[in-house]
Design a protein around this motif. Structure first.
Motif, mmCIF file in Angstrom:
data_model
loop_
_atom_site.group_PDB
_atom_site.id
_atom_site.type_symbol
_atom_site.label_atom_id
_atom_site.label_comp_id
_atom_site.label_asym_id
_atom_site.label_seq_id
_atom_site.Cartn_x
_atom_site.Cartn_y
_atom_site.Cartn_z
ATOM 1 N N MET A 1 44.824 40.277 41.468
ATOM 2 C CA MET A 1 45.060 38.734 42.813
ATOM 3 C C MET A 1 45.467 38.389 42.304
ATOM 4 N N VAL A 2 45.972 37.790 43.694
ATOM 5 C CA VAL A 2 47.400 37.302 44.241
ATOM 6 C C VAL A 2 47.163 35.825 44.170
ATOM 7 N N ILE A 3 47.497 35.052 43.885
ATOM 8 C CA ILE A 3 47.874 33.508 44.426
ATOM 9 C C ILE A 3 48.703 32.926 45.213
ATOM 10 N N ILE A 4 48.437 32.626 46.526
ATOM 11 C CA ILE A 4 49.921 32.272 46.444
ATOM 12 C C ILE A 4 50.125 29.875 46.604
ATOM 13 N N GLY A 5 51.346 29.759 46.070
ATOM 14 C CA GLY A 5 51.586 28.298 46.228
ATOM 15 C C GLY A 5 50.434 27.626 44.418
ATOM 16 N N ALA A 6 51.374 27.702 43.769
ATOM 17 C CA ALA A 6 51.090 27.271 42.998
ATOM 18 C C ALA A 6 51.153 25.664 41.736
ATOM 19 N N GLY A 7 50.600 25.195 43.436
ATOM 20 C CA GLY A 7 50.428 23.697 43.087
ATOM 21 C C GLY A 7 49.274 23.679 42.079
ATOM 22 N N GLN A 8 48.411 21.918 42.495
ATOM 23 C CA GLN A 8 46.842 21.695 41.517
ATOM 24 C C GLN A 8 45.767 22.867 42.004
ATOM 25 N N ALA A 9 46.030 23.767 43.002
ATOM 26 C CA ALA A 9 45.198 24.440 43.517
ATOM 27 C C ALA A 9 44.859 26.060 42.949
ATOM 28 N N GLY A 10 45.980 25.594 43.097
ATOM 29 C CA GLY A 10 46.540 27.392 43.228
ATOM 30 C C GLY A 10 46.138 27.666 41.894
ATOM 31 N N LEU A 11 46.849 26.532 40.635
ATOM 32 C CA LEU A 11 46.558 27.073 38.995
ATOM 33 C C LEU A 11 44.925 26.968 39.487
ATOM 34 N N GLN A 12 44.557 25.734 39.818
ATOM 35 C CA GLN A 12 42.747 26.258 39.673
ATOM 36 C C GLN A 12 42.238 27.258 39.409
ATOM 37 N N ILE A 13 42.788 27.491 40.415
ATOM 38 C CA ILE A 13 42.186 29.341 40.914
ATOM 39 C C ILE A 13 42.100 30.452 39.787
ATOM 40 N N ALA A 14 43.808 29.484 39.710
ATOM 41 C CA ALA A 14 43.915 31.424 38.595
ATOM 42 C C ALA A 14 43.030 30.992 37.218
ATOM 43 N N GLU A 15 43.000 29.730 36.549
ATOM 44 C CA GLU A 15 42.585 29.409 35.419
ATOM 45 C C GLU A 15 40.698 30.021 35.699
ATOM 46 N N CYS A 16 40.499 29.683 36.993
ATOM 47 C CA CYS A 16 38.580 30.038 36.984
ATOM 48 C C CYS A 16 39.262 31.475 36.984
ATOM 49 N N LEU A 17 39.940 32.655 37.499
ATOM 50 C CA LEU A 17 39.735 33.096 37.569
ATOM 51 C C LEU A 17 39.413 33.644 36.672
ATOM 52 N N ARG A 18 39.771 33.869 35.717
ATOM 53 C CA ARG A 18 40.422 34.412 34.634
ATOM 54 C C ARG A 18 39.393 33.786 33.782
ATOM 55 N N ARG A 19 38.688 32.820 33.603
ATOM 56 C CA ARG A 19 37.885 32.044 33.093
ATOM 57 C C ARG A 19 36.201 32.457 33.721
ATOM 58 N N GLY A 20 36.039 33.034 35.198
ATOM 59 C CA GLY A 20 35.189 33.491 35.230
ATOM 60 C C GLY A 20 34.722 35.362 34.842
ATOM 61 N N GLY A 21 36.347 35.620 34.225
ATOM 62 C CA GLY A 21 35.647 36.846 34.045
ATOM 63 C C GLY A 21 36.910 38.003 34.365
ATOM 64 N N HIS A 22 37.778 37.754 35.519
ATOM 65 C CA HIS A 22 38.636 38.727 36.404
ATOM 66 C C HIS A 22 39.848 39.118 35.055
ATOM 67 N N ALA A 23 39.370 40.374 34.514
ATOM 68 C CA ALA A 23 39.979 41.115 33.322
ATOM 69 C C ALA A 23 41.225 41.635 33.859
ATOM 70 N N GLY A 24 41.606 41.887 35.327
ATOM 71 C CA GLY A 24 42.801 42.737 35.967
ATOM 72 C C GLY A 24 44.106 41.794 36.242
ATOM 73 N N ARG A 25 45.499 42.670 36.788
ATOM 74 C CA ARG A 25 46.194 41.875 36.997
ATOM 75 C C ARG A 25 46.167 40.367 37.876
#
Ligand SMILES: Cc1cc2nc3c(=O)[nH]c(=O)nc-3n(C[C@H](O)[C@H](O)[C@H](O)COP(=O)(O)OP(=O)(O)OC[C@H]3O[C@@H](n4cnc5c(N)ncnc54)[C@H](O)[C@@H]3O)c2cc1C
Length: 404
Positions: A1-25
């Motif tokens: 998974m790739v996220i463009i933009g490391a602001g408030q929304a980008g960070l939240q997406i990243a953390e939710c992906l991990r918390r939601g079970g995304h185990a890959g890169r």
């Protein structure tokens, strides 16, 4: 998974992906030199010099590493290659994705006035802008703020509290006209005037002319002239949607996403200030610039990338701090037909109704009203104007389940 933009929304997406079970890169790409940070303090405590850099960062870097989020600073994405399913970085490097999130935020609208490229003219969006503005503010004596919206007024309040002479130029006939009702605008006009701010309504800046002795002559459309050592322009923001548009994704006043934060490409979601989005609570698409929207919509976007379709229906809310006055906004209230006021002259809430239903509440120095309003509006509880205005009526009681 790739996220463009490391602001408030980008960070939240990243953390939710991990918390939601995304185990890959999981890669979070930000063009700025810092880890994700909060923008609200930049026009408030940070600008006043009351907050160290580390205090605006959302997370220690170690916490991102612990979650195995590969965060890359100073990394600008220059293209999205949807055919190859890859993003292209400014360095030429390509990063493949199976799911992509765009959270590129917004940028200040440039002042369309001759002379606006002068170094005494500043904008405020990022930490670098805030650092530059802070340094200039210390040296300035006469500050002219262009735009009586949230950012302009917060900067005006900070500058005034630092002892500067401050003028605010607003084209409309009242402050924050795009967001609050006239009663709240007049309260803030009084507040700023009582602190010595010179407010000019119904006029625009028509020219900015460098003065030999330093600073600028600010020429106004009503014939007025002001001197400024520092001009701060807060005349709105534009969504950073060019990457999406160039990749052929639908864009309007922002990247078009549905109620699941999905673009018209099933592999790509978007969230935050850059989106023209659907919220189930409202009949028409919206673009919002708020922490609430960035964070809540990001959660929906992450779920979509994980294959879970959860509709976006969170209540919008917002705040602004000017001097010792805290404005808190719950719901979108501009389309209302009735208002009532709860409370006194220095701490009160305006309740907005449309066709008998509560649609929003603006609170001034009444944080408990704000929290309650968010709950009432989120739950869709019926409140009458008579109940709202009656301080003896316990609005909390309306939150209890009517079925017992
Ligand atoms: C001075 C100021 C005060 C504010 N005060 C409040 C407040 O009191 N309350 C409130 O609710 N909201 C406030 N806001 C608004 C709030 O900060 C924003 O709504 C929120 O930050 C939006 O988050 P975002 O992630 O969508 O965008 P951003 O936080 O802007 O993050 C987007 C990031 O993407 C990066 N980016 C863009 N393009 C690329 C690219 N091509 N490649 C790599 N990276 C890229 C940008 O550099 C940026 O770092 C304020 C905003 C400002 C500027």
């Amino acid at each position: 998974m790739v996220i463009i933009g490391a602001g408030q929304a980008g960070l939240q997406i990243a953390e939710c992906l991990r918390r939601g079970g995304h185990a890959g890169r999981l890669t979070l790409l930000g063009e700025e030199p810092w880890p994700p940070y909060q923008r609200p303090p930049l026009s408030k405590k940070y600008l006043a010099g009351d907050l160290a850099d580390e205090r605006v960062f959302c997370r220690p870097l170690a916490q991102l590493a612990k979650q195995e989020i590969e965060f890359r600073a100073n990394t600008r994405v220059v293209a999205i290659d949807r055919t190859a399913r890859a993003v292209v970085l400014a360095s030429g490097e390509r990063l493949a994705y199976t799911g992509l999130a765009i959270a590129t935020g917004a940028r200040p609208r440039a002042l369309p006035v001759a002379g606006a490229e002068h170094p005494a003219v500043c904008y405020l969006r990022g930490l670098q802008d805030a650092q530059g503005l802070q340094a200039k503010l210390v040296r300035a004596q006469q500050v002219v703020v262009i735009g009586g919206g949230f950012i302009g007024l917060e900067v005006a309040a900070t500058a005034r509290e630092a002892g500067k002479t401050v003028s605010v130029i607003e084209g409309a006939d009242r402050l924050m006209a795009r967001a609050v009702a006239p009663g709240i605008s007049s309260y803030f006009a009084q507040t700023h005037r009582a602190r010595g701010v010179d407010l000019r309504f119904g006029c625009q800046v028509s020219g900015l002319v460098p003065v030999a002795a330093g600073g600028l002559r600010v020429e106004l459309s009503d014939g007025g002239v002001l001197h400024a050592d520092l001009v701060v322009a807060g005349v709105g923001a534009l969504p950073n949607q060019e990457l999406a548009a160039q990749a052929g994704l639908a864009c309007a006043n922002g990247i078009v996403v549905d109620e699941y934060a999905r673009t018209n490409d099933p592999l790509i979601v978007a969230a935050g200030d850059c989106t023209w989005h659907v919220n189930r609570r409202y009949p028409a698409p919206l673009r919002l610039e708020s922490v609430q929207n960035a964070v809540d919509q990001a959660k929906i976007a992450a779920l979509s990338l994980l294959g879970v379709a959860q509709p976006y229906q969170d209540l919008p809310w917002f705040w602004s701090d000017q001097y010792d006055v805290k404005l808190q906004i719950a719901g979108l209230s501009l389309a209302h037909d009735t208002t009532v006021v709860r409370g006194g002259s220095e701490a009160f809430s305006v309740f907005y109704f449309a066709a008998g239903a509560l649609v929003g509440v603006d609170s001034i120095n009444r944080p408990a009203d704000h929290m309650l309003a968010r709950k009432l509006l989120s739950a869709g509880r019926a409140v009458t104007p008579a109940q709202a205005v009656d301080l003896a009526f316990d609005l909390k009681a309306l939150l209890q389940d009517p079925t017992g």
